[in-house]
Enzyme design. Structure first.
Site, PDB file in Angstrom:
ATOM      1  N   CYS A   1       0.842  -1.202   0.000  1.00 59.37           N
ATOM      2  CA  CYS A   1       0.000   0.000   0.000  1.00 59.37           C
ATOM      3  C   CYS A   1       0.873   1.245   0.000  1.00 59.37           C
ATOM      4  O   CYS A   1       2.063   1.195   0.242  1.00 59.37           O
ATOM      5  CB  CYS A   1      -0.879   0.003   1.234  1.00 59.37           C
ATOM      6  SG  CYS A   1      -1.803  -1.520   1.419  1.00 59.37           S
TER       7      CYS A   1
ATOM      8  N   ARG B   1       1.719   2.145  -6.068  1.00 56.93           N
ATOM      9  CA  ARG B   1       1.970   1.051  -5.109  1.00 56.93           C
ATOM     10  C   ARG B   1       0.722   0.236  -4.817  1.00 56.93           C
ATOM     11  O   ARG B   1       0.795  -0.830  -4.210  1.00 56.93           O
ATOM     12  CB  ARG B   1       2.492   1.628  -3.787  1.00 56.93           C
ATOM     13  CG  ARG B   1       3.840   2.287  -3.843  1.00 56.93           C
ATOM     14  CD  ARG B   1       4.191   2.860  -2.488  1.00 56.93           C
ATOM     15  NE  ARG B   1       4.254   1.822  -1.492  1.00 56.93           N
ATOM     16  CZ  ARG B   1       5.361   1.120  -1.224  1.00 56.93           C
ATOM     17  NH1 ARG B   1       6.458   1.366  -1.913  1.00 56.93           N
ATOM     18  NH2 ARG B   1       5.369   0.184  -0.308  1.00 56.93           N
TER      19      ARG B   1
ATOM     20  N   TRP C   1      -3.693  -1.680  -1.465  1.00 61.93           N
ATOM     21  CA  TRP C   1      -3.587  -2.838  -2.339  1.00 61.93           C
ATOM     22  C   TRP C   1      -4.054  -3.986  -1.456  1.00 61.93           C
ATOM     23  O   TRP C   1      -3.293  -4.487  -0.636  1.00 61.93           O
ATOM     24  CB  TRP C   1      -2.167  -3.046  -2.828  1.00 61.93           C
ATOM     25  CG  TRP C   1      -2.037  -4.261  -3.679  1.00 61.93           C
ATOM     26  CD1 TRP C   1      -1.701  -5.522  -3.273  1.00 61.93           C
ATOM     27  CD2 TRP C   1      -2.278  -4.373  -5.080  1.00 61.93           C
ATOM     28  NE1 TRP C   1      -1.719  -6.395  -4.328  1.00 61.93           N
ATOM     29  CE2 TRP C   1      -2.069  -5.712  -5.452  1.00 61.93           C
ATOM     30  CE3 TRP C   1      -2.639  -3.476  -6.064  1.00 61.93           C
ATOM     31  CZ2 TRP C   1      -2.219  -6.175  -6.758  1.00 61.93           C
ATOM     32  CZ3 TRP C   1      -2.772  -3.925  -7.366  1.00 61.93           C
ATOM     33  CH2 TRP C   1      -2.571  -5.268  -7.699  1.00 61.93           C
TER      34      TRP C   1
ATOM     35  N   ASN D   1       0.420  -0.572   6.261  1.00 63.32           N
ATOM     36  CA  ASN D   1       0.898  -1.298   5.075  1.00 63.32           C
ATOM     37  C   ASN D   1       1.573  -2.552   5.596  1.00 63.32           C
ATOM     38  O   ASN D   1       2.460  -2.482   6.438  1.00 63.32           O
ATOM     39  CB  ASN D   1       1.897  -0.439   4.288  1.00 63.32           C
ATOM     40  CG  ASN D   1       2.493  -1.213   3.114  1.00 63.32           C
ATOM     41  OD1 ASN D   1       1.875  -2.162   2.624  1.00 63.32           O
ATOM     42  ND2 ASN D   1       3.695  -0.852   2.689  1.00 63.32           N
ATOM     43  N   GLY D   2       1.130  -3.714   5.115  1.00 58.73           N
ATOM     44  CA  GLY D   2       1.752  -4.976   5.547  1.00 58.73           C
ATOM     45  C   GLY D   2       0.693  -6.027   5.798  1.00 58.73           C
ATOM     46  O   GLY D   2      -0.469  -5.871   5.445  1.00 58.73           O
TER      47      GLY D   2
ATOM     48  N   GLU E   1       7.675 -20.865 -20.403  1.00 55.63           N
ATOM     49  CA  GLU E   1       7.636 -19.507 -19.832  1.00 55.63           C
ATOM     50  C   GLU E   1       8.923 -18.759 -20.172  1.00 55.63           C
ATOM     51  O   GLU E   1       8.893 -17.581 -20.508  1.00 55.63           O
ATOM     52  CB  GLU E   1       7.413 -19.578 -18.315  1.00 55.63           C
ATOM     53  CG  GLU E   1       7.568 -18.274 -17.570  1.00 55.63           C
ATOM     54  CD  GLU E   1       6.675 -17.138 -18.083  1.00 55.63           C
ATOM     55  OE1 GLU E   1       5.727 -17.395 -18.849  1.00 55.63           O
ATOM     56  OE2 GLU E   1       6.960 -15.971 -17.747  1.00 55.63           O
TER      57      GLU E   1
ATOM     58  N   LYS F   1       9.016 -15.141 -22.132  1.00 55.20           N
ATOM     59  CA  LYS F   1       9.674 -13.954 -21.558  1.00 55.20           C
ATOM     60  C   LYS F   1      10.626 -13.338 -22.566  1.00 55.20           C
ATOM     61  O   LYS F   1      10.638 -12.140 -22.790  1.00 55.20           O
ATOM     62  CB  LYS F   1      10.463 -14.331 -20.290  1.00 55.20           C
ATOM     63  CG  LYS F   1       9.681 -14.427 -19.020  1.00 55.20           C
ATOM     64  CD  LYS F   1       9.173 -13.151 -18.390  1.00 55.20           C
ATOM     65  CE  LYS F   1       7.809 -12.698 -18.825  1.00 55.20           C
ATOM     66  NZ  LYS F   1       6.679 -13.549 -18.744  1.00 55.20           N
TER      67      LYS F   1
ATOM     68  N   GLU G   1       8.782 -11.835 -25.849  1.00 54.84           N
ATOM     69  CA  GLU G   1       7.840 -10.708 -25.705  1.00 54.84           C
ATOM     70  C   GLU G   1       8.545  -9.404 -25.348  1.00 54.84           C
ATOM     71  O   GLU G   1       7.993  -8.336 -25.581  1.00 54.84           O
ATOM     72  CB  GLU G   1       6.747 -11.022 -24.688  1.00 54.84           C
ATOM     73  CG  GLU G   1       7.190 -11.066 -23.254  1.00 54.84           C
ATOM     74  CD  GLU G   1       6.003 -11.194 -22.310  1.00 54.84           C
ATOM     75  OE1 GLU G   1       4.930 -10.632 -22.590  1.00 54.84           O
ATOM     76  OE2 GLU G   1       6.136 -11.879 -21.291  1.00 54.84           O
TER      77      GLU G   1
ATOM     78  N   HIS H   1      12.595 -35.155 -34.110  1.00 58.49           N
ATOM     79  CA  HIS H   1      11.505 -35.438 -35.056  1.00 58.49           C
ATOM     80  C   HIS H   1      11.240 -34.258 -35.974  1.00 58.49           C
ATOM     81  O   HIS H   1      10.122 -34.069 -36.429  1.00 58.49           O
ATOM     82  CB  HIS H   1      10.250 -35.813 -34.260  1.00 58.49           C
ATOM     83  CG  HIS H   1      10.449 -37.027 -33.436  1.00 58.49           C
ATOM     84  ND1 HIS H   1      10.450 -38.304 -33.960  1.00 58.49           N
ATOM     85  CD2 HIS H   1      10.737 -37.164 -32.113  1.00 58.49           C
ATOM     86  CE1 HIS H   1      10.710 -39.184 -32.994  1.00 58.49           C
ATOM     87  NE2 HIS H   1      10.877 -38.517 -31.865  1.00 58.49           N
TER      88      HIS H   1
ATOM     89  N   LYS I   1      -0.855  -4.825 -20.802  1.00 62.39           N
ATOM     90  CA  LYS I   1      -0.692  -5.551 -19.535  1.00 62.39           C
ATOM     91  C   LYS I   1      -1.877  -6.488 -19.298  1.00 62.39           C
ATOM     92  O   LYS I   1      -1.726  -7.561 -18.767  1.00 62.39           O
ATOM     93  CB  LYS I   1      -0.586  -4.571 -18.359  1.00 62.39           C
ATOM     94  CG  LYS I   1      -0.333  -5.240 -17.010  1.00 62.39           C
ATOM     95  CD  LYS I   1       0.933  -6.056 -17.018  1.00 62.39           C
ATOM     96  CE  LYS I   1       1.121  -6.855 -15.740  1.00 62.39           C
ATOM     97  NZ  LYS I   1       2.205  -7.858 -15.873  1.00 62.39           N
TER      98      LYS I   1
HETATM   99  C1  AGP Z   1       3.094 -12.410 -19.703  1.00 59.32           C
HETATM  100  O1  AGP Z   1       4.418 -11.907 -19.592  1.00 59.32           O
HETATM  101  C2  AGP Z   1       2.240 -11.628 -20.631  1.00 59.32           C
HETATM  102  N1  AGP Z   1       2.192 -10.266 -20.230  1.00 59.32           N
HETATM  103  C3  AGP Z   1       0.894 -12.266 -20.907  1.00 59.32           C
HETATM  104  O2  AGP Z   1       1.153 -13.533 -21.490  1.00 59.32           O
HETATM  105  C4  AGP Z   1      -0.040 -12.501 -19.704  1.00 59.32           C
HETATM  106  O3  AGP Z   1       0.509 -13.492 -18.877  1.00 59.32           O
HETATM  107  C5  AGP Z   1      -1.392 -12.974 -20.253  1.00 59.32           C
HETATM  108  O4  AGP Z   1      -1.931 -11.937 -21.029  1.00 59.32           O
HETATM  109  C6  AGP Z   1      -2.375 -13.346 -19.133  1.00 59.32           C
HETATM  110  O5  AGP Z   1      -2.653 -12.198 -18.369  1.00 59.32           O
HETATM  111  P1  AGP Z   1      -3.432 -12.397 -16.988  1.00 59.32           P
HETATM  112  O6  AGP Z   1      -2.542 -13.250 -16.126  1.00 59.32           O
HETATM  113  O7  AGP Z   1      -3.615 -11.025 -16.453  1.00 59.32           O
HETATM  114  O8  AGP Z   1      -4.724 -13.098 -17.279  1.00 59.32           O
END
Ligand code: AGP
Length: 610
Positions: free
Chosen positions: A2, A27, A78, A102-103, A483, A487, A490, A506, A605
């Protein structure tokens, strides 16, 4: 995580505090509130306005209120305990005491019982419990110092408190344990806040409030006293950062800050759900019947959350010996999935707003499945519409690339898997607590990896020159590689592909050329040799191999060019240090290419469109 601010001085406190909350809003932003000490109403000395929503909503609500005040506290929330509601917003007040926090108070349940607070609580927060304890002892001792000292002697957990005592005008009392507080004095008065962004407009000279030290702010300065009553002199610092870099905690990007927040995020997600070492979801109201009655588990998610689900699948099937399926939500929606009332559906989403995941969850519910969502943003749509929600406590994740959200999603999945195993009699109490203890032991392991970044930087120097790269592994290591590849691509725009190591021959191995970067993950003991033989195959064809293994594996130059080692921990838990390594490889590659790490091209995001 927070935002907290306190001010006492000569300026209009409402303006100072609202402006400060705007700086702190990054935050945590699901609700905001302010408490002001009135100068002109001794019979009603504290003005409070608080509500769900961003600071702009609070600012609007207070616009018409003329409050003669030069002393007050403010909070952006938060949520960790309790939903996003006006009542759960801070400040909390009772009697002559008003508090912001906060905590996470870990023993708030015990305190409710031992101080018979159940009937007097008006919010769902652990913060209000702390308030009532302090109020109890303030009434008993009529002394703020004694009340605070006694209270923090029984409160366990992380906290930064700012407290107003309505009969002590112009002063703010503060104390912290783990959670941050910085303070400074300007010619306009004294300030304290969760971080420097709220202080910088008034002073660049500040100090970090030492833990377990009572700070008392008044318009002319700040006095510090330890719990034995000794005066404490703070170590003064000077901030030459700008506000933006303060928000990033001094890191160059939010992504690197969030990568480094993972130990704290893991701790905050795990600890409140462990009672006597066992996973305990009583606070979340998740009944054990959910875990007893299901015949299978279905995980729905997108992107990184989906890859967390892949790890969850492996762990759950290994322990529970029941079918676990993982579905890309945008596919699941149109598959007419085989779901019924014997299916437990786990829906994973950092934002809680991903439309494909939300719609997939609705389909599962229509087919009779019970749903538990694993969500980071409190009060988000998926969290609200699922039958149950197990929140992760990573704090706001600002960078588009998900990092700390991924590791806390895994922590939540490990908690669920362990509770299911215990409830279904697969684990007895000892086995379940031993499992969770190993998960907790991962936190210092991650810290260890974060301290040794040279190897990952070395890999990134090669990676940033590449056009294509491969991430390979078998079993759990393959789930990790998915994953890792995401990373990298993207944020660095290097085309990275995750591939099961045993499947390369294969067809795909045809793409390996001289110098092609391959990140090979070989942490699973039972198939280690198999994976190494696949690594030799790509090495023999000229690949530039980075090999990630547990400590102690002897590997020569015929196997890899760079050897990264994680501590020697059990196979089921290697995902956590490996994930951090792969995040750092991606980060340093993108940063080395001079790209916009936090806001990669074409990405958002939260994907709220189909
Ligand atoms: C992950 O680095 C990406 N930003 C993206 O794949 C993200 O994980 C995906 O859009 C799912 O988002 P969410 O977890 O908010 O549902």
């Amino acid at each position: 995580m927070c935002g907290i601010i306190g001010y006492t001085g000569t300026l209009d406190a409402k303006k100072v505090i609202i402006d400060g909350l705007k700086e702190l809003e990054y935050r945590g932003y699901d609700s905001a509130g302010i408490a002001l000490m009135r100068k002109d109403q001794p019979e009603d000395p504290i003005y409070i306005m608080k509500e769900a929503g961003p600071v702009s909503v609070l600012e609007e609500s207070t616009k018409g209120d003329e409050v003669a005040s030069t002393c007050g506290i403010g909070h952006t929330r938060w949520a960790t305990h309790g939903g996003v509601t006006d009542q759960n917003a801070h400040p909390h007040t009772t009697g002559r005491v008003t508090l912001i926090h906060n905590g996470i108070i870990e023993n708030y349940r015990e305190l409710i019982n031992s101080y018979n607070l159940e009937d007097s609580l008006i919010s769902e927060t652990d913060s209000e419990v702390a308030l009532r304890i302090i109020d109890y002892y303030y009434n008993k001792y009529q002394d703020p110092y004694r009340a605070i000292k006694k209270s923090v002697g029984i409160i366990r957990g992380s906290y930064s408190f700012c407290i107003l005592f309505s009969n002590i005008p112009g002063k703010i009392f503060c104390i912290r344990n783990v959670s941050p507080l910085v303070a400074g004095v300007s010619e306009k008065g004294s300030l304290i806040a969760s971080d420097l962004t709220a202080l910088l407009p008034y002073t660049r000279d500040y100090f970090v409030l030492p833990e377990h030290t009572i700070a008392v702010l008044d318009p002319d300065g700040i006095t510090l006293q330890d719990l034995e009553g000794n005066e404490v002199q703070p170590e003064m610092l000077h901030a030459d950062w700008d506000v933006e870099s303060v928000k990033k905690g001094g890191y160059p990007h939010f992504m690197l800050k969030e990568i480094n927040e993972q130990p704290e995020a893991m701790h905050n997600t795990l600890k409140p759900r462990l009672q006597d070492g066992l996973p305990d979801f009583s606070e979340e109201g998740i009944p054990d019947s959910l875990f007893q009655d299901c015949r299978e588990v279905c995980i729905i998610a997108c992107g990184t959350a989906n890859y967390a689900g892949m790890v969850g699948k492996s762990i759950m099937e290994l322990i529970l010996r029941i079918p676990v399926s993982v579905h890309i939500a945008s596919e699941f929606r149109y598959e007419d999935p085989l779901i019924d009332d014997k299916t437990l559906c786990i829906v994973i989403s950092q934002s809680g707003e991903t439309i494909d995941t939300l719609e997939g969850m609705k389909i599962a519910m229509k087919k009779g499945a019970k749903t538990i969502s694993i969500v980071n943003v409190k009060g988000s749509t998926i969290a609200r519409e699922s039958d149950y929600v197990l929140y992760t406590h990573a704090g706001p994740e600002i960078s588009v690339a998900s990092t700390k959200a991924y590791t806390v999603q895994l922590a939540a999945l490990y908690l669920l898997a362990c509770r299911m195993a215990y409830v279904r009699g697969v684990y007895d109490k000892e086995q379940a607590s031993a499992f969770m203890n190993e998960v907790l032991m991962v936190v210092p392991v991650i810290t260890e990896v974060l301290k040794n970044i040279v190897g990952m930087k070395h890999v990134s120097e090669k990676m940033m020159k590449a056009k294509d790269a491969f991430y390979i592994g078998r079993s759990l290591d393959y789930a990790f590689s998915l994953e890792g590849a995401l990373k990298l691509k993207e944020i660095s725009y290097v085309h990275a592909e995750a591939y099961p190591a045993g499947e390369l021959k294969h067809g795909t191995i045809a793409l390996i050329e001289n110098g092609t970067p391959v990140v090979a993950i070989a942490t699973q003991e039972k198939i280690y040799e198999k994976t190494i033989s696949n690594v030799r195959e790509v090495k023999a064809r000229g690949a530039f191999v980075t090999l990630i293994t547990k400590k102690g594996k002897e590997v020569g130059p015929e196997v890899c060019d760079i050897h990264l080692e994680i501590p020697d921990i059990a196979d089921q838990f290697t995902v956590f240090p490996v994930a951090v390594m792969l995040q750092l490889i991606a980060y340093y590659t993108a940063d080395g290419k001079g790209l916009d790490v936090d806001k990669p091209r074409n990405l958002a995001k939260s994907v709220t469109v189909e």
